[in-house]
Design a protein around this motif. Structure first.
Motif, PDB file in Angstrom:
ATOM      1  N   SER A  78      16.418  55.093  29.521  1.00 45.01           N
ATOM      2  CA  SER A  78      17.162  55.588  28.359  1.00 45.01           C
ATOM      3  C   SER A  78      18.662  55.599  28.616  1.00 45.01           C
ATOM      4  CB  SER A  78      16.684  56.999  28.007  1.00 45.01           C
ATOM      5  OG  SER A  78      17.446  57.561  26.970  1.00 45.01           O
ATOM      6  N   ALA A  79      19.033  55.840  29.890  1.00 43.53           N
ATOM      7  CA  ALA A  79      20.451  55.895  30.254  1.00 43.53           C
ATOM      8  C   ALA A  79      21.029  54.508  30.539  1.00 43.53           C
ATOM      9  CB  ALA A  79      20.636  56.797  31.472  1.00 43.53           C
ATOM     10  N   GLY A  80      20.237  53.459  30.305  1.00 41.99           N
ATOM     11  CA  GLY A  80      20.739  52.110  30.496  1.00 41.99           C
ATOM     12  C   GLY A  80      20.779  51.652  31.933  1.00 41.99           C
ATOM     13  N   GLN A  81      19.976  52.275  32.784  1.00 40.98           N
ATOM     14  CA  GLN A  81      20.007  51.971  34.209  1.00 40.98           C
ATOM     15  C   GLN A  81      19.062  50.851  34.635  1.00 40.98           C
ATOM     16  OE1 GLN A  81      22.192  53.432  36.614  1.00 40.98           O
ATOM     17  NE2 GLN A  81      23.081  53.727  34.582  1.00 40.98           N
ATOM     18  N   GLY A  82      18.301  50.309  33.698  1.00 39.22           N
ATOM     19  CA  GLY A  82      17.411  49.215  34.043  1.00 39.22           C
ATOM     20  C   GLY A  82      16.152  49.244  33.208  1.00 39.22           C
ATOM     21  N   VAL A  83      15.204  48.399  33.594  1.00 45.96           N
ATOM     22  CA  VAL A  83      13.900  48.334  32.945  1.00 45.96           C
ATOM     23  C   VAL A  83      12.843  48.682  33.974  1.00 45.96           C
ATOM     24  CG1 VAL A  83      14.694  46.589  31.315  1.00 45.96           C
ATOM     25  CG2 VAL A  83      13.601  45.866  33.459  1.00 45.96           C
ATOM     26  N   ALA A  84      11.614  48.933  33.498  1.00 50.10           N
ATOM     27  CA  ALA A  84      10.560  49.369  34.411  1.00 50.10           C
ATOM     28  C   ALA A  84       9.200  49.066  33.816  1.00 50.10           C
ATOM     29  CB  ALA A  84      10.685  50.866  34.690  1.00 50.10           C
ATOM     30  N   LEU A  85       8.189  49.067  34.668  1.00 49.83           N
ATOM     31  CA  LEU A  85       6.800  48.989  34.245  1.00 49.83           C
ATOM     32  C   LEU A  85       6.173  50.371  34.397  1.00 49.83           C
ATOM     33  CD1 LEU A  85       5.580  45.633  35.866  1.00 49.83           C
ATOM     34  CD2 LEU A  85       6.558  46.029  33.594  1.00 49.83           C
ATOM     35  N   VAL A  86       5.537  50.850  33.327  1.00 47.48           N
ATOM     36  CA  VAL A  86       4.933  52.178  33.359  1.00 47.48           C
ATOM     37  C   VAL A  86       3.524  52.114  32.772  1.00 47.48           C
ATOM     38  CG1 VAL A  86       7.136  53.403  33.248  1.00 47.48           C
ATOM     39  CG2 VAL A  86       5.947  52.812  31.141  1.00 47.48           C
ATOM     40  N   PRO A  87       2.583  52.893  33.305  1.00 50.23           N
ATOM     41  CA  PRO A  87       1.241  52.955  32.717  1.00 50.23           C
ATOM     42  C   PRO A  87       1.226  53.881  31.507  1.00 50.23           C
ATOM     43  CG  PRO A  87       1.359  54.395  34.606  1.00 50.23           C
ATOM     44  CD  PRO A  87       2.694  53.720  34.518  1.00 50.23           C
ATOM     45  N   GLU A  88       0.172  53.781  30.729  1.00 43.99           N
ATOM     46  CA  GLU A  88       0.084  54.570  29.499  1.00 43.99           C
ATOM     47  C   GLU A  88       0.200  56.065  29.780  1.00 43.99           C
ATOM     48  OE1 GLU A  88      -2.596  54.182  25.575  1.00 43.99           O
ATOM     49  OE2 GLU A  88      -3.735  54.585  27.390  1.00 43.99           O
ATOM     50  N   LEU A  89      -0.469  56.568  30.834  1.00 42.16           N
ATOM     51  CA  LEU A  89      -0.407  58.000  31.124  1.00 42.16           C
ATOM     52  C   LEU A  89       1.005  58.442  31.517  1.00 42.16           C
ATOM     53  CD1 LEU A  89      -3.723  58.654  33.120  1.00 42.16           C
ATOM     54  CD2 LEU A  89      -3.199  59.231  30.737  1.00 42.16           C
ATOM     55  N   GLY A  90       1.792  57.510  32.027  1.00 37.64           N
ATOM     56  CA  GLY A  90       3.163  57.845  32.412  1.00 37.64           C
ATOM     57  C   GLY A  90       4.161  57.614  31.305  1.00 37.64           C
ATOM     58  N   ALA A  91       3.690  57.106  30.162  1.00 33.20           N
ATOM     59  CA  ALA A  91       4.605  56.742  29.081  1.00 33.20           C
ATOM     60  C   ALA A  91       4.569  57.717  27.916  1.00 33.20           C
ATOM     61  CB  ALA A  91       4.266  55.334  28.583  1.00 33.20           C
ATOM     62  N   ALA A  92       3.980  58.875  28.110  1.00 34.00           N
ATOM     63  CA  ALA A  92       3.912  59.854  27.020  1.00 34.00           C
ATOM     64  C   ALA A  92       5.308  60.405  26.708  1.00 34.00           C
ATOM     65  CB  ALA A  92       2.979  60.997  27.416  1.00 34.00           C
ATOM     66  N   ASP A  93       5.583  60.575  25.436  1.00 31.58           N
ATOM     67  CA  ASP A  93       6.844  61.165  24.959  1.00 31.58           C
ATOM     68  C   ASP A  93       8.083  60.495  25.550  1.00 31.58           C
ATOM     69  OD1 ASP A  93       5.409  63.093  23.470  1.00 31.58           O
ATOM     70  OD2 ASP A  93       5.156  64.306  25.287  1.00 31.58           O
ATOM     71  N   PRO A  94       8.239  59.197  25.375  1.00 30.45           N
ATOM     72  CA  PRO A  94       9.438  58.532  25.898  1.00 30.45           C
ATOM     73  C   PRO A  94      10.664  58.929  25.088  1.00 30.45           C
ATOM     74  CG  PRO A  94       8.200  57.023  24.531  1.00 30.45           C
ATOM     75  CD  PRO A  94       7.362  58.266  24.647  1.00 30.45           C
ATOM     76  N   PRO A  95      11.853  58.819  25.647  1.00 31.57           N
ATOM     77  CA  PRO A  95      13.075  59.055  24.859  1.00 31.57           C
ATOM     78  C   PRO A  95      13.124  58.126  23.645  1.00 31.57           C
ATOM     79  CG  PRO A  95      13.563  58.971  27.207  1.00 31.57           C
ATOM     80  CD  PRO A  95      12.138  58.550  27.065  1.00 31.57           C
ATOM     81  N   GLU A  96      13.800  58.560  22.608  1.00 28.77           N
ATOM     82  CA  GLU A  96      13.798  57.828  21.341  1.00 28.77           C
ATOM     83  C   GLU A  96      14.339  56.405  21.472  1.00 28.77           C
ATOM     84  OE1 GLU A  96      15.752  59.949  18.275  1.00 28.77           O
ATOM     85  OE2 GLU A  96      14.309  61.621  18.233  1.00 28.77           O
TER      86      GLU A  96
END
Length: 289
Positions: free
Chosen positions: A231-249
């Protein structure tokens, strides 16, 4: 008669390769491990070990004995489970290993249900990366653990352990814009877990399969923190569904053709232990709800 405790040391040596590593894992001194293995050789009447520099290699007789040791230890686990079944009510401690995402999303409801159904059973949770689970289970530090594997990082086989599938979830590319594939991210900065973890290996191998090596900027294990950095523009990442709950807008999640599979791991022969069965049942019930 061969001593079971010494057979356990020989088996651990077959996994770890050095007496020093066995001693550290099982909280012995190296000299004590050497003495116990020498005593096992005297009991066996044949050479079981052969030194090559700092490492110790099992002889053909040693390799064969490790196979028998696996069978003996499995039968002892089965015996322990059968005796526990004969007791009235569940009581005592069950030591649980779990990776951070599971600790946050899966375990709380399962442990609450376990406490309601078996109030005398005391769960003790140790947050641990799946890469460290196998030796902890073999050593008896854990009774059961939640582990995971990825499409690009399958679990290494371990003859001392059994696993049961628990759930499967998709993987997502987390980014700050509309990029929809790994290939388009070859020049991006990447946020990955620490080296030595399965999550780190997953990201590196997934990028390699897409034809590039990731340009790593940050090493962060917590997926909520990873999404905050995206969200802060520091890069991209791979995340699993359980780790992707409620992401920043402002974080976009793009589903990829990759999966993470969570499994329940335990010592071979222990599947019928009532405490393990109760915990497994609580896990499955909490997920289904």
């Amino acid at each position: 008669m061969l001593d079971v405790r010494r057979l356990r040391l020989l088996r651990e040596l077959s996994y770890r390769g050095t007496i020093a590593a066995v001693a550290e894992a099982l909280m012995f001194t190296p000299s004590a491990v050497s003495q116990q293995l020498a005593a096992l050789e005297r009991e066996a009447g044949v050479a079981l070990l052969e030194r090559t520099g700092r490492r110790v290699v099992l002889t053909p007789a040693g390799i064969a004995l490790v196979g028998h040791a696996e069978a003996v230890l499995e039968r002892l686990e089965q015996a322990s489970a059968e005796l526990a079944t004969a007791r009235t009510g569940l009581a005592g401690t069950i030591r649980i290993g779990a990776f951070p995402t599971a600790t946050r999303t899966i375990l709380p409801a399962a442990l609450a249900a376990l406490g309601r159904d078996h109030p005398a059973l005391e769960p003790m949770v140790d947050e641990i990366d799946p890469a460290e689970v196998a030796p902890r289970l073999r050593a008896g530090d854990l009774d059961v653990a939640l582990v995971h594997e990825y499409d690009f990082v399958p679990a290494a086989p371990d003859l001392a352990l059994d696993t049961e599938p628990l759930l499967e979830e998709p993987m997502y590319l987390a980014s700050g814009d509309d990029g929809d594939s790994l290939v388009r991210r070859r020049d991006a900065s990447w946020i990955v877990s620490k080296p030595g973890t399965l999550c780190y290996e997953m990201t590196v191998r997934a990028c390699q399969a897409a034809g590039f090596a990731p340009r790593i900027r940050h090493h962060i294990d917590d997926f909520a923190a990873v999404l905050a950095m995206v969200s802060a523009g520091q890069g991209v990442a791979l995340v699993p569904e359980l780790g992707a709950a409620d992401p920043p807008e402002n974080v976009r999640l793009t589903e990829l053709p990759m999966r993470r599979r969570t499994q329940i791991a335990f010592r071979r022969g222990a599947a019928a232990h009532p405490a393990l069965a109760a915990f497994t049942g609580a896990l499955r019930s909490s997920i289904s709800r």
